[in-house]
Scaffold this motif. Structure first.
Motif, PDB file in Angstrom:
ATOM      1  N   HIS A  63      28.911  54.174 -17.367  1.00 16.89           N
ATOM      2  CA  HIS A  63      28.567  52.822 -17.128  1.00 16.89           C
ATOM      3  C   HIS A  63      28.440  52.412 -15.672  1.00 16.89           C
ATOM      4  CE1 HIS A  63      29.131  51.710 -21.559  1.00 16.89           C
ATOM      5  NE2 HIS A  63      29.708  52.840 -21.490  1.00 16.89           N
ATOM      6  N   ARG A 177      21.293  61.846 -27.479  1.00 15.26           N
ATOM      7  CA  ARG A 177      21.201  60.669 -27.106  1.00 15.26           C
ATOM      8  C   ARG A 177      19.867  60.704 -26.567  1.00 15.26           C
ATOM      9  NH1 ARG A 177      25.300  58.108 -22.392  1.00 15.26           N
ATOM     10  NH2 ARG A 177      24.725  55.971 -23.008  1.00 15.26           N
ATOM     11  N   SER A 191      20.050  50.024 -26.813  1.00  9.85           N
ATOM     12  CA  SER A 191      21.652  50.203 -26.490  1.00  9.85           C
ATOM     13  C   SER A 191      22.356  49.208 -27.419  1.00  9.85           C
ATOM     14  CB  SER A 191      22.015  49.610 -25.240  1.00  9.85           C
ATOM     15  OG  SER A 191      21.577  48.484 -25.001  1.00  9.85           O
ATOM     16  N   GLN A 196      25.930  51.051 -28.878  1.00  8.69           N
ATOM     17  CA  GLN A 196      26.510  51.290 -27.693  1.00  8.69           C
ATOM     18  C   GLN A 196      27.131  50.064 -27.218  1.00  8.69           C
ATOM     19  OE1 GLN A 196      26.624  54.615 -26.180  1.00  8.69           O
ATOM     20  NE2 GLN A 196      26.276  54.920 -28.252  1.00  8.69           N
ATOM     21  N   ALA A 203      24.331  43.627 -22.645  1.00  4.23           N
ATOM     22  CA  ALA A 203      23.507  44.759 -22.583  1.00  4.23           C
ATOM     23  C   ALA A 203      22.212  44.459 -21.654  1.00  4.23           C
ATOM     24  CB  ALA A 203      22.808  45.141 -24.109  1.00  4.23           C
ATOM     25  N   MET A 207      22.908  47.659 -18.921  1.00  3.94           N
ATOM     26  CA  MET A 207      21.958  48.648 -18.886  1.00  3.94           C
ATOM     27  C   MET A 207      21.197  48.833 -17.448  1.00  3.94           C
ATOM     28  SD  MET A 207      22.243  50.674 -21.466  1.00  3.94           S
ATOM     29  CE  MET A 207      20.913  51.428 -21.498  1.00  3.94           C
ATOM     30  N   GLN A 210      23.004  51.363 -15.757  1.00  4.26           N
ATOM     31  CA  GLN A 210      23.054  52.616 -16.418  1.00  4.26           C
ATOM     32  C   GLN A 210      21.855  53.726 -16.313  1.00  4.26           C
ATOM     33  OE1 GLN A 210      25.075  53.114 -20.382  1.00  4.26           O
ATOM     34  NE2 GLN A 210      25.574  50.823 -20.145  1.00  4.26           N
ATOM     35  N   GLU A 237      26.380  55.948 -33.695  1.00  2.57           N
ATOM     36  CA  GLU A 237      25.446  56.408 -32.669  1.00  2.57           C
ATOM     37  C   GLU A 237      24.313  57.139 -33.039  1.00  2.57           C
ATOM     38  OE1 GLU A 237      28.412  57.986 -30.196  1.00  2.57           O
ATOM     39  OE2 GLU A 237      28.863  55.947 -29.085  1.00  2.57           O
TER      40      GLU A 237
END
Length: 354
Positions: A63, A177, A191, A196, A203, A207, A210, A237
């Motif tokens: 993250h 992933r 996400s 996630q 998000a 993101m 990320q 996930e």
């Protein structure tokens, strides 16, 4: 249901997955230089507030500091405090010489060095708050008294027992992933729909820290490994929609978005991040708070310690592992109740530490 959080992010009846700037949540962004002038490491930090205790926010593995954006607005609106969220080494926009050194000693020293660079030898009272791997680093920083003005410690969804049990599943998570995305919007949508991050508002800002925009050509196979998530694997996930990602048959695209960091090479550090953290946490002579996504996360040492009243604990379902992103107001409420005593919230005045 977590889907209800989408209501405030609709445009023309459709959910808005476009990215949002850090400026909506933090007052300023800085690059902090640490080390000798000829070989400095540069840490990206985000700050808010100018008075009161300092909340040092440490994100989880893979993250960035932006995972604290929505929480920062929530806490700053209710109490007078200062917030400093930093990109840990190898993450976000932080640039360091030894980017493959993820030892707890190095990472906890990074935290102390950044705080010293920002506030000198006598920083304000500090509350260390960490999520996942960041929670483990917060525990090591506090345990080694690297920041003597620390008065509180908050660990979010990080427990030695469950973390150690989950280490074996990380490689499987990596293989499943997406390796890249067609756009930032697609990454944000993935996400949320994968679970996630279960809060669309978070998000949209998180993101950005990320993934990054990358130029590619037809020879690029796009097989770069994905970053390791924190060790708690969510139930949903497995979501994987090929419409979100680039694969080998679509490598002619000029631009794709890839994960900023590949933590798979740091496997030798995974055990050290978590082993022994429960006892270190219990031994810290500070006001302590443990926030969990589920009661099943608790291990034996922490169960006994909690029964003995050695720390405060709260379970915050229903949410995923990214607790501070999924439920920022709940985390703010628990922090305010257990560590920061709120009075006259309309004046955003902090009274004292319990």
């Amino acid at each position: 249901m977590w889907e209800e959080s989408f209501d405030t992010d609709e445009v023309g009846g459709k959910l808005d997955y476009s990215p949002v700037s850090w400026r909506e949540y933090f007052d300023q962004m800085e690059d902090v230089n640490v080390g000798p002038s000829d070989s400095r490491d540069v840490f990206r930090i985000y700050k808010a507030g100018s008075d009161g205790p300092l909340l040092v926010l440490l994100h989880g593995g893979g993250h960035s500091a932006l995972s604290w954006a929505v929480f920062t607005t929530a806490i700053a609106s209710r109490v007078t405090c200062r917030v400093l969220a930093m990109d840990l080494r190898g993450h976000g926009d932080t640039l360091v010489r030894q980017s493959d050194d993820f030892s707890t000693q190095t990472m906890s020293s990074d935290v102390a060095n950044v705080i010293q660079a920002c506030y000198g030898e006598t920083p304000p009272p500090i509350v260390l708050i960490g999520h996942g791997v960041g929670g483990a680093i917060a525990v090591h920083t506090a345990s080694n008294t690297l920041l003597p003005t620390t008065v509180g410690l908050v660990a979010i969804d990080v427990v030695e027992g469950s973390a150690m049990e989950a280490l074996h599943s990380i490689q499987n998570f990596l293989k499943g992933r997406p390796k890249s995305f067609k756009s930032m919007d697609h990454a944000i949508e993935w996400s949320v729909k994968s679970g996630q991050i279960r809060n669309l508002e978070s998000a949209r800002v998180s993101m950005v820290g990320q993934i990054k925009r990358c130029e590619v050509d037809e020879a690029d196979t796009l097989e770069q490994a994905s970053p390791v998530p924190d060790v708690v694997v969510e139930r949903n996930e497995e979501f994987y929609d090929q419409s979100y990602v680039n694969d080998k048959e679509n490598t002619a695209s000029e631009v794709v978005y890839k994960w900023r960091i590949d933590l798979s090479k740091s496997e030798k550090y995974w055990d050290g991040w978590f082993r022994g953290t429960s006892n270190l946490f219990l031994a810290c002579n500070l006001h302590k708070l443990l926030l969990l996504a589920g009661i099943d996360r608790l291990d034996r040492d922490l169960t006994i310690g909690q029964m003995q009243g050695k720390f405060m604990m709260q379970v915050l379902p229903p949410c995923g592992h990214a607790v501070q992103e999924d439920k920022p107001d709940k985390v703010r409420q628990q922090l305010s109740t257990h560590l920061l005593r709120e009075t006259e919230p309309e004046k955003r005045k902090l009274q004292t530490f319990i």
